[in-house]
Design a protein around this motif. Structure first.
Motif, PDB file in Angstrom:
ATOM      1  N   PRO A 137       0.810  -1.222   0.000  1.00  0.00           N
ATOM      2  CA  PRO A 137       0.000   0.000   0.000  1.00  0.00           C
ATOM      3  C   PRO A 137       0.839   1.265   0.000  1.00  0.00           C
ATOM      4  O   PRO A 137       1.786   1.406   0.786  1.00  0.00           O
ATOM      5  CB  PRO A 137      -0.815  -0.119   1.286  1.00  0.00           C
ATOM      6  N   ASP A 138       0.531   2.169  -0.926  1.00  0.00           N
ATOM      7  CA  ASP A 138       1.009   3.558  -0.957  1.00  0.00           C
ATOM      8  C   ASP A 138       2.468   3.745  -1.355  1.00  0.00           C
ATOM      9  O   ASP A 138       2.827   4.806  -1.873  1.00  0.00           O
ATOM     10  CB  ASP A 138       0.809   4.242   0.411  1.00  0.00           C
ATOM     11  N   LEU A 139       3.336   2.775  -1.133  1.00  0.00           N
ATOM     12  CA  LEU A 139       4.767   3.033  -1.253  1.00  0.00           C
ATOM     13  C   LEU A 139       5.155   3.462  -2.665  1.00  0.00           C
ATOM     14  O   LEU A 139       5.816   4.476  -2.862  1.00  0.00           O
ATOM     15  CB  LEU A 139       5.571   1.806  -0.827  1.00  0.00           C
ATOM     16  N   CYS A 140       4.787   2.686  -3.660  1.00  0.00           N
ATOM     17  CA  CYS A 140       5.151   3.031  -5.034  1.00  0.00           C
ATOM     18  C   CYS A 140       4.528   4.356  -5.435  1.00  0.00           C
ATOM     19  O   CYS A 140       5.199   5.229  -5.995  1.00  0.00           O
ATOM     20  CB  CYS A 140       4.705   1.922  -5.989  1.00  0.00           C
ATOM     21  N   GLN A 141       3.247   4.523  -5.152  1.00  0.00           N
ATOM     22  CA  GLN A 141       2.562   5.738  -5.573  1.00  0.00           C
ATOM     23  C   GLN A 141       3.158   6.986  -4.920  1.00  0.00           C
ATOM     24  O   GLN A 141       3.117   8.070  -5.506  1.00  0.00           O
ATOM     25  CB  GLN A 141       1.063   5.635  -5.267  1.00  0.00           C
ATOM     26  N   LYS A 142       3.719   6.832  -3.713  1.00  0.00           N
ATOM     27  CA  LYS A 142       4.404   7.951  -3.075  1.00  0.00           C
ATOM     28  C   LYS A 142       5.754   8.239  -3.726  1.00  0.00           C
ATOM     29  O   LYS A 142       6.239   9.372  -3.721  1.00  0.00           O
ATOM     30  CB  LYS A 142       4.617   7.668  -1.584  1.00  0.00           C
TER      31      LYS A 142
ATOM     32  N   THR B 197      -3.520  -2.660  -5.326  1.00  0.00           N
ATOM     33  CA  THR B 197      -3.824  -1.372  -4.698  1.00  0.00           C
ATOM     34  C   THR B 197      -4.358  -0.304  -5.649  1.00  0.00           C
ATOM     35  O   THR B 197      -4.647   0.811  -5.214  1.00  0.00           O
ATOM     36  CB  THR B 197      -2.567  -0.815  -4.001  1.00  0.00           C
TER      37      THR B 197
ATOM     38  N   SER C  24      -4.938   2.838  -7.747  1.00  0.00           N
ATOM     39  CA  SER C  24      -4.312   4.161  -7.622  1.00  0.00           C
ATOM     40  C   SER C  24      -3.279   4.407  -8.717  1.00  0.00           C
ATOM     41  O   SER C  24      -2.213   4.991  -8.461  1.00  0.00           O
ATOM     42  CB  SER C  24      -3.670   4.329  -6.239  1.00  0.00           C
TER      43      SER C  24
ATOM     44  N   GLN D   2      -4.854  10.521 -11.100  1.00  0.00           N
ATOM     45  CA  GLN D   2      -4.710   9.340 -10.251  1.00  0.00           C
ATOM     46  C   GLN D   2      -6.054   8.653 -10.109  1.00  0.00           C
ATOM     47  O   GLN D   2      -7.082   9.294  -9.846  1.00  0.00           O
ATOM     48  CB  GLN D   2      -4.143   9.684  -8.869  1.00  0.00           C
TER      49      GLN D   2
ATOM     50  N   ASP E  55      -8.576   3.365  -5.723  1.00  0.00           N
ATOM     51  CA  ASP E  55      -7.813   2.175  -5.326  1.00  0.00           C
ATOM     52  C   ASP E  55      -8.519   0.868  -5.671  1.00  0.00           C
ATOM     53  O   ASP E  55      -7.930  -0.210  -5.507  1.00  0.00           O
ATOM     54  CB  ASP E  55      -7.469   2.214  -3.829  1.00  0.00           C
TER      55      ASP E  55
END
Length: 269
Positions: free
Chosen positions: A172-177, A205, A207, A220, A223
């Motif tokens: 969750p979230d890591l790549c998109q951040k 995930t 996004s 974007q 999810d």
């Protein structure tokens, strides 16, 4: 120009049903110049054995999936990048390919395998290449390649305007951040096409994201929803590598200071 992604859920081991689902999704994205699809789009992801992965694979030369995307590419005069479960002799690769009008095709094989991918696929043996399609220059990376800044920088140094990044992200979230940071540091556009849905114990995930060279998120997705999204981009932003009037991301580099990066991994752990 216009770039876009398709966020959806390929069906594990059922390529015909996946193609039926893609039929109308690609039609929705027909006004793109470049359209990016998720990782392992022809096969699904959570294989329970290498044999299942093999049964879900195709060779580039006789792939029904690639022929279908070539037909769409020719019909709408656009370029498509998609993930692909590739069979080559006795090896399987987690690959992506770029198709365009008039049967144009290029293939990249994933360098950095994630978790159980190591049980099914051989590490990629292709270079980080940049493909000049006339209107722009494209590089390809796949999912977990996002962790490794070296790959992004090599493609930037080779002149990529846009990185097409088919993905099946479960963290969750890591790549998109991280994607906006790669955009800023390399001054290039990035299109990450992630998938949605659940296979086995993995939940993807979504996004999916399009970033510009200043790290701005242009588009974007949600999810968990099937979506086709398109952004207008200005390629001049990717070709301006100046941070200030006296700072240039390439000309200010100090390669003589970076030699330690090639040392054996045991020295850095």
């Amino acid at each position: 120009m216009k770039v876009g992604f398709i966020q959806f859920s390929p069906i594990l081991g059922k390529p015909t049903q996946t193609l039926e689902r893609l039929e109308y999704l690609i039609d929705k994205g027909k006004h793109s110049d470049i359209l990016v699809l998720p990782e392992l789009c022809n096969s699904g992801y959570a294989f329970n054995s290498r044999q299942q992965a093999l049964n879900s694979s195709e060779s580039v030369a006789d792939s029904k999936f690639i022929r279908f995307l070539h037909e769409k590419s020719n019909k709408y005069n656009l370029y498509i990048v998609s993930g692909f479960c590739e069979k080559s002799d006795k090896d399987l690769y987690n690959s992506s390919f770029l198709v365009g009008p008039n049967e144009y095709i290029e293939v990249y094989r994933k360098s950095h395998l994630f978790l159980n991918e190591k049980d099914f696929f051989s590490p990629g043996n292709t270079d980080y290449s940049v493909y000049d399609i006339g209107i722009c220059k494209i590089g390809m990376l796949i999912c977990f390649d996002w962790v490794f800044p070296e790959a992004w920088r090599i493609l930037a140094l080779k002149g990529a305007d846009i990185i097409c990044h088919p993905s099946n992200i479960v963290l969750p979230d890591l790549c998109q951040k991280t994607i906006p940071g790669h955009s800023i540091c390399n001054r290039m556009f990035i299109v990450t096409a992630n998938r949605i849905g659940t296979e086995d114990n993995l939940t993807f995930t979504g996004s999916s994201i399009i970033c510009d060279p200043r790290g701005n998120i242009l588009t974007q997705a949600s999810d968990d929803q099937e979506e086709v999204m398109i952004s207008d981009i200005d390629l001049n932003l990717a070709r301006d590598k100046s941070i200030t009037s006296r700072n240039h991301i390439f000309l200010d580099r100090r390669p003589d200071k970076y030699l330690d990066i090639a040392k054996a991994i045991e020295e850095s752990v």
